[in-house]
Design a protein around this motif. Structure first.
Motif, mmCIF file in Angstrom:
data_model
loop_
_atom_site.group_PDB
_atom_site.id
_atom_site.type_symbol
_atom_site.label_atom_id
_atom_site.label_comp_id
_atom_site.label_asym_id
_atom_site.label_seq_id
_atom_site.Cartn_x
_atom_site.Cartn_y
_atom_site.Cartn_z
ATOM 1 N N HIS A 15 0.846 -1.183 0.000
ATOM 2 C CA HIS A 15 0.000 0.000 0.000
ATOM 3 C C HIS A 15 0.886 1.238 0.000
ATOM 4 O O HIS A 15 2.079 1.162 0.259
ATOM 5 N N HIS A 16 0.262 2.357 -0.309
ATOM 6 C CA HIS A 16 1.006 3.605 -0.486
ATOM 7 C C HIS A 16 0.189 4.733 0.132
ATOM 8 O O HIS A 16 -1.018 4.788 -0.046
ATOM 9 N N THR A 17 0.828 5.601 0.864
ATOM 10 C CA THR A 17 0.170 6.786 1.395
ATOM 11 C C THR A 17 0.962 8.014 0.974
ATOM 12 O O THR A 17 2.186 7.950 0.860
ATOM 13 N N PRO A 18 0.284 9.138 0.723
ATOM 14 C CA PRO A 18 0.977 10.362 0.281
ATOM 15 C C PRO A 18 1.574 11.120 1.462
ATOM 16 O O PRO A 18 1.289 12.294 1.673
ATOM 17 N N THR A 19 2.376 10.412 2.243
ATOM 18 C CA THR A 19 2.901 10.990 3.481
ATOM 19 C C THR A 19 4.368 10.640 3.675
ATOM 20 O O THR A 19 4.868 9.660 3.132
ATOM 21 N N LEU A 20 5.026 11.452 4.475
ATOM 22 C CA LEU A 20 6.341 11.125 5.014
ATOM 23 C C LEU A 20 6.060 10.528 6.386
ATOM 24 O O LEU A 20 5.462 11.185 7.238
ATOM 25 N N ASP A 21 6.434 9.272 6.595
ATOM 26 C CA ASP A 21 6.149 8.560 7.836
ATOM 27 C C ASP A 21 7.435 8.379 8.630
ATOM 28 O O ASP A 21 8.411 7.816 8.120
ATOM 29 N N LEU A 22 7.429 8.868 9.860
ATOM 30 C CA LEU A 22 8.560 8.713 10.767
ATOM 31 C C LEU A 22 8.098 7.810 11.896
ATOM 32 O O LEU A 22 7.123 8.135 12.584
ATOM 33 N N GLY A 23 8.760 6.667 12.050
ATOM 34 C CA GLY A 23 8.284 5.695 13.021
ATOM 35 C C GLY A 23 9.349 5.199 13.959
ATOM 36 O O GLY A 23 10.538 5.206 13.638
ATOM 37 N N LEU A 24 8.891 4.776 15.129
ATOM 38 C CA LEU A 24 9.734 4.201 16.162
ATOM 39 C C LEU A 24 9.070 2.933 16.649
ATOM 40 O O LEU A 24 7.905 2.971 17.075
#
Length: 157
Positions: free
Chosen positions: A96-105
């Protein structure tokens, strides 16, 4: 799985003093695929100079309550995602694809980030990812839940 998170939000009074504007519990809600989603804090337009006094008003709502769950350009989502162990007999989830910059921990457990070209990275508690609007999927081939905190930033890519 955690059932809720306490979320404390701050702001500024009319007199210009800092204050706590909200202190509530946000539930972790089940979503398709057996995952849990804690929508901790959400706002659109805050990164582009929008009125910060109205930010965070969507926190704790279900995806059906607020239209698209993903932020628009200049928007922010702060979520937790609980990924249960995968069923070894089930086919892998689709990319899947989202139009976002995802920062995760990764908060607990281990999770595998897979990309379309076959590359993958296994991340453990304390490790971080920066995902730049790319098709991907998450897997949890381990026997315990994995919990990931994610800040999603909307951008116009």
């Amino acid at each position: 799985m955690t059932s809720s998170y306490r979320v404390v939000e701050t702001g500024v009074t009319e007199a210009g003093l800092s204050t706590i504007t909200r202190d509530n519990l946000v539930p972790v809600r089940p979503v398709p695929g057996g995952r849990g989603l804690g929508r901790l804090w959400e706002a659109d337009g805050v990164l582009s100079g929008a009125d910060a006094a109205n930010s965070g008003a969507d926190a704790g709502k279900s995806p059906a309550d607020s239209g698209t769950p993903f932020p628009t350009a200049g928007g922010v989502r702060f979520w937790t995602v609980t990924v249960p162990p995968e069923d070894p007999d089930a086919p892998p989830s689709a990319f899947h694809h989202t139009p976002t910059l995802d920062l995760g921990l990764v908060l607990s457990g281990q999770i595998v980030l897979e990309m379309e070209d076959g590359t993958a990275a296994e991340l453990s508690a304390g490790q971080v990812f920066a995902q730049q609007s790319t098709p991907h999927r998450w897997r949890n081939p381990h026997p315990v839940d994995a919990v990931v905190a994610v800040v999603m930033l909307g951008w116009g890519r």
